[in-house]
Design a protein around this motif. Structure first.
Motif, short mmCIF file in Angstrom:
data_model
loop_
_atom_site.label_atom_id
_atom_site.label_comp_id
_atom_site.label_asym_id
_atom_site.label_seq_id
_atom_site.Cartn_x
_atom_site.Cartn_y
_atom_site.Cartn_z
N PRO A 128 21.30 -1.31 -77.71
CA PRO A 128 21.15 -2.18 -76.55
C PRO A 128 22.48 -2.36 -75.82
O PRO A 128 23.56 -2.26 -76.40
CB PRO A 128 20.66 -3.50 -77.16
N ARG A 129 22.40 -2.69 -74.52
CA ARG A 129 23.60 -2.88 -73.72
C ARG A 129 24.30 -4.19 -74.03
O ARG A 129 25.50 -4.32 -73.85
CB ARG A 129 23.25 -2.81 -72.23
N VAL A 130 23.51 -5.21 -74.49
CA VAL A 130 24.07 -6.54 -74.71
C VAL A 130 24.22 -6.78 -76.20
O VAL A 130 23.32 -6.45 -77.01
CB VAL A 130 23.16 -7.62 -74.09
N ALA A 131 25.36 -7.36 -76.57
CA ALA A 131 25.62 -7.69 -77.97
C ALA A 131 26.31 -9.04 -78.05
O ALA A 131 27.12 -9.39 -77.18
CB ALA A 131 26.47 -6.62 -78.63
N VAL A 132 25.97 -9.82 -79.09
CA VAL A 132 26.62 -11.09 -79.37
C VAL A 132 27.31 -10.97 -80.72
O VAL A 132 26.71 -10.47 -81.68
CB VAL A 132 25.61 -12.26 -79.38
N GLU B 184 19.71 -24.17 -83.52
CA GLU B 184 20.90 -24.92 -83.14
C GLU B 184 21.46 -25.68 -84.33
O GLU B 184 20.72 -26.14 -85.19
CB GLU B 184 20.56 -25.89 -82.01
N TRP B 185 22.74 -25.77 -84.33
CA TRP B 185 23.43 -26.51 -85.39
C TRP B 185 23.21 -27.99 -85.17
O TRP B 185 23.52 -28.53 -84.11
CB TRP B 185 24.92 -26.16 -85.34
N GLN B 186 22.61 -28.68 -86.17
CA GLN B 186 22.26 -30.09 -86.02
C GLN B 186 23.37 -30.97 -86.59
O GLN B 186 23.67 -30.89 -87.78
CB GLN B 186 20.94 -30.39 -86.73
N VAL C 257 23.01 -8.37 -82.47
CA VAL C 257 23.74 -9.51 -83.01
C VAL C 257 24.55 -9.00 -84.20
O VAL C 257 23.99 -8.70 -85.26
CB VAL C 257 22.79 -10.64 -83.45
N LEU C 258 25.84 -8.88 -84.04
CA LEU C 258 26.72 -8.41 -85.10
C LEU C 258 27.40 -9.61 -85.75
O LEU C 258 27.92 -10.49 -85.05
CB LEU C 258 27.77 -7.45 -84.55
N ILE C 259 27.37 -9.66 -87.07
CA ILE C 259 27.89 -10.80 -87.82
C ILE C 259 28.90 -10.32 -88.86
O ILE C 259 28.64 -9.34 -89.57
CB ILE C 259 26.75 -11.56 -88.54
N GLY D 73 17.28 -13.37 -73.26
CA GLY D 73 16.51 -14.41 -72.62
C GLY D 73 15.59 -15.17 -73.55
O GLY D 73 15.06 -16.21 -73.17
N GLU D 74 15.37 -14.64 -74.76
CA GLU D 74 14.50 -15.32 -75.71
C GLU D 74 15.27 -15.79 -76.94
O GLU D 74 15.03 -16.87 -77.45
CB GLU D 74 13.35 -14.39 -76.14
N SER D 75 16.17 -14.97 -77.44
CA SER D 75 16.91 -15.31 -78.64
C SER D 75 17.99 -16.34 -78.32
O SER D 75 18.71 -16.21 -77.32
CB SER D 75 17.58 -14.06 -79.23
N LEU D 76 18.09 -17.34 -79.16
CA LEU D 76 19.08 -18.38 -78.96
C LEU D 76 20.49 -17.80 -79.04
O LEU D 76 21.42 -18.32 -78.41
CB LEU D 76 18.89 -19.47 -80.03
N GLU D 77 20.64 -16.72 -79.77
CA GLU D 77 21.96 -16.12 -79.89
C GLU D 77 22.51 -15.67 -78.53
O GLU D 77 23.72 -15.72 -78.27
CB GLU D 77 21.92 -14.91 -80.86
#
Length: 844
Positions: A766-770, A826-828, A711-713, A675-679
């Protein structure tokens, strides 16, 4: 033996006993001091004067001269050159004395050299003759030190590149092609010490490697050897740190200036000693970190030694102390803490530092500085760098302000350390004069007598006995000081520095570097200062040097346009940028340099290209992963806002430093808040970016407090920092500036799936991952998932599954947590072309 000849010899010979030895001299020679030395149980050493040796039948008279020997004597060491060359005579003397006789078979050196009679003297050593047995080898020195058995008698090959020769002090290590030593060599002048062997490292055209010297030191480990550098390379902190790492033990080393002849690295062109360092023996720690002072030189005139590594001026609460550190001296008040040992030893010069960071610097410390500088010999004065590390109080600041307004330029000042590369040793021909900078409103005039400083209402009066203005005429003096932070590592001096608009105190101006092929023209004696141009840097072949855009100003009225982030050129840093960064970073640069030196010693592969250039770049990475104005939070915020920010030159050095680090090709972890991280709001195909430098964790078993989003990259430009920064809460990677990331999926675990197995301890994932993939340099983005995206997604799903089943460890360091959870942006589209053209250079 002929009794008559013996009687005649006794008439002209005299035996003078000493505390531990006996001297035989001619009666007509004046009495002299009996050579002394440590008493060795069961041994008597007989020294013989030059004239006494020429008396006929000397040996026949010797038993009578010795008289009744003290109880417990079992052997007599007779200092008669070549006596062992006549085995029959030496054997007969042993029978007559009914004791073992030990004598040399050739010449030997004086007692200060341990009466060395071995390799390089024309003989093979001292030999023992028994009354009823065969002769045998006794050693190379008289008496034999406890470490005698650890060193070889002749030249020994260490490996394919290095050999060692016996010398009086211990061993001389050289490369295979260098000539063998003899008694005329400088290595023979290194003082002998019966407590431990010394390993003199020379080399000729090349210097033995740390690996070769480590083999030598390991063989001498029981003797606690001391390293004596005779080349500049061996005094380098990197070289010594690697040696300590290879031996696995602390390494003691002399500061490179033994008594007698000195190494070329501290000699002028005429062969005279440039300066005598204040630390004389130092220890390089086994882990390759800081150096520590073990012994120091005699105090300067007017100062007394106080404790193991300090000098003192005065007594009581008003005393001023000068702590000896590897890089030079640190002046402090009696109430201040003893100086820490951070900056390594430099054989080409030394730093006089006023106070430690946070210490008050008052007038009393300035007076002590003047007295110290005035008491120094010309060699030390020629290579001193003076800097203020503490905080000037009002009185001291007023005094320095008046001094800076009145000192006129005259000649050249010693070089100030201002960058990452070490200069060659200067060769002053005459006492140097300080050359200072003045404010533009105060043009340089022809030298005139200094008028009394006008009284200023805001400036407090100078207390009695504070700072004698007459001392200003005896440079180098406190007038050469700079409050600008100065690194203890230096580069070839530049011609001129840009003067500040309103200087508070006088600053050094480094002497100009030599210019080929034309000589440097003398400065014209004009009223207005003449600017000198800095030579341009060599062009870099890897990538064109692009100018970073200036910050975009905010709109004064109406709606404000968003600031355009900086697009940093991906290129190596220049020496000028490194110098500006080192000067701006000050103490922080010096502290980080110890970390860098240890890393370079532990990982030779990181020493790509010019090591001195690499140091400044790596320091920029260390400071980025630290705290303060050079940290990730401050620097990335400035880059995002289109501002250069941070320290002068840091951005360029940081870009260059990241290029040097090893590449990391596996999944990395970042975190955030749902809810806070743009990811978290990124649907598959969404593009995010980081104009600055993104950090992530190589360790996938960590989490930070408050994070409920993974956030896995899968990286393309990430570089490992684990080789550079050891003993950290977690191993991090840094992405190149301007990295772009494509969202592949958002995964949410079902209730209970993230729970750890029963009995295990520690937090769960955490339960949520991007899941993201970093776009390759020059890759054109597509909002749809392609084959490459799907392949990476499959790998990241496997990583996520393992992570959600693992027990994690909590990393509570707030700085690490901040770097790990800062949201992407955000990508500009307006900077897309510039960012997509960003290229990541290969490690150098």
């Amino acid at each position: 033996m002929n009794r008559n000849a013996a009687r005649q010899a006794l008439d002209v010979l005299v035996a003078e006993p000493g505390a531990t030895q006996l001297l035989v001299r001619h009666r007509e020679e004046p009495p002299s001091r009996v050579p002394d030395g440590p008493a060795v149980p069961g041994q008597l050493i007989v020294s013989i004067s030059e004239r006494a040796r020429q008396v006929p039948a000397f040996l026949a008279a010797l038993p009578t001269l010795l008289g009744e020997l003290p109880d417990g004597v079992e052997s007599v060491w007779i200092g008669l050159p070549g006596l062992a060359g006549d085995p029959a005579g030496a054997q007969l003397l042993a029978k007559e004395l009914e004791l073992d006789v030990v004598a040399p078979d050739g010449p030997f050196l004086d007692p200060e050299a341990g009466r060395y009679a071995g390799h390089g003297t024309g003989g093979t050593g001292w030999w023992r003759f028994r009354a009823d047995g065969p002769a045998g080898f006794a050693g190379l020195r008289c008496p034999s030190p406890r470490w005698e058995a650890l060193v070889p008698r002749t030249t020994v090959t260490v490996d394919a590149t290095t050999v060692v020769d016996p010398v009086p002090a211990g061993l001389y290590a050289r490369t295979v092609g260098a000539p063998a030593v003899d008694r005329a060599d400088v290595a023979f002048s290194v003082p002998f010490d019966g407590r431990f062997p010394k390993v003199v490292v020379g080399g000729g055209d090349a210097t033995p490697s740390p690996a070769s010297i480590a083999t030598v030191l390991n063989r001498l480990a029981d003797g606690d050897p001391l390293l004596v550098p005779m080349t500049a390379e061996v005094t380098d902190h990197i070289w010594q740190a690697e040696l300590a790492l290879r031996t696995g033990r602390d390494v003691r080393f002399a500061s490179g200036v033994p008594l007698g002849p000195v190494p070329s690295c501290v000699l002028t062109a005429e062969g005279k000693s440039l300066f005598q360092p204040f630390p004389t023996v130092l220890r390089q720690t086994a882990g390759g970190g800081d150096q520590h002072v073990l012994d120091i030189a005699p105090p300067p005139a007017g100062w007394t030694r106080s404790g193991p590594r300090s000098y003192r001026l005065g007594d009581g609460d008003t005393a001023v102390f000068a702590d000896v550190v590897p890089s030079g001296l640190v002046l402090r008040a009696a109430s201040a803490e003893c100086a820490a040992e951070v900056a390594p030893f430099d054989p080409t010069g030394w730093t006089l530092q006023l106070g430690n960071a946070g210490d008050p610097v008052g007038v009393r410390l300035l007076v002590a500085t003047e007295r110290l500088l005035a008491a120094l010999d010309p060699g030390r004065r020629a290579v001193v760098r003076v800097r203020v590390a503490g905080t000037l109080d009002e009185q001291a600041a007023a005094v320095l302000h008046r001094m800076s307004a009145g000192v006129q330029p005259a000649g050249r000042a010693p070089s100030v350390a201002s960058g990452p590369a070490r200069p060659s040793a200067p060769a002053p021909q005459a006492p140097v004069q300080p050359r200072v900078q003045q404010a533009p409103a105060q043009p340089q005039q022809a030298p005139v007598q200094q008028p009394p400083a006008p009284a200023k209402p805001a400036a407090p009066p100078r207390p009695a006995g504070a700072l004698d203005p007459r001392l200003l005429s005896a440079p180098p003096s406190i007038a050469m000081m700079s409050t600008s932070p100065v690194s203890t590592v230096s580069e070839p001096p530049r011609a001129v520095e840009e003067a500040p608009a309103e200087p508070d105190i006088t600053e050094f101006v480094p002497p100009p570097a030599p210019v080929e092929p034309e000589p440097v023209a003398p400065e014209p004696a004009e009223a207005e200062p003449v600017a000198e141009e800095v030579p341009e840097e060599e062009p870099v072949e890897q990538a064109p040097v692009a100018e970073e855009p200036e910050p975009v100003p905010s709109q004064p009225t109406g709606e404000q346009e968003p600031l355009k982030p900086l697009v940093l050129a991906d290129r190596p840093s220049t020496s000028a940028e490194q110098a500006r960064f080192a000067a701006a970073a000050g103490d922080a640069f010096s502290e980080a340099l110890a970390t860098v030196n240890a890393a370079l010693a532990a990982w030779p592969s990181m020493r790509q290209g010019d090591t001195s250039d690499a140091k400044a770049d790596y320091v920029a990475v260390c400071l980025y992963l630290g705290r303060g104005e050079a940290s990730a939070a401050q620097l990335n915020g400035a880059v995002r806002a289109g501002q250069k920010g941070g320290l002068d030159g840091q951005l360029q050095c940081l870009v260059s430093g990241i290029r040097r680090l090893p590449t990391h090709r596996r999944a990395v972890l970042r975190q955030g808040k749902v809810g806070e991280s743009l990811e978290h709001a990124s649907t598959p195909g969404t593009l995010l970016s980081e104009p600055g430098f993104l950090t992530a964790s190589m360790d996938l078993d960590v989490t930070v407090p408050g994070a409920d989003l993974d956030v896995l990259i899968w990286p393309a430009s990430a570089r490992r920092t684990s080789e550079l920064m050891v003993s950290r809460p977690m191993n991090e990677v840094v992405f190149a500036a301007g990295a772009r990331f494509k969202a592949l999926a958002v995964r949410t675990a079902a209730e209970g799936e993230e729970e750890t197995e029963e009995g295990e301890e520690g937090p769960a994932a955490p339960r949520v991952a991007v899941l993201f993939r970093e776009l390759a340099p020059g890759e054109q983005p597509d909002t749809e998932l392609d084959e490459r995206d799907l392949a990476v997604l499959a790998k990241l799903d496997q990583v996520l599954a393992r992570r959600q089943q693992a027990t994690l460890r909590l990393v509570e360091d707030p700085d690490v947590a901040a770097r790990l959870t800062t949201s992407l942006v955000e990508w500009q589209p307006d900077v897309a072309e510039e960012l997509s053209g960003h290229t990541v250079g290969a490690s150098r």
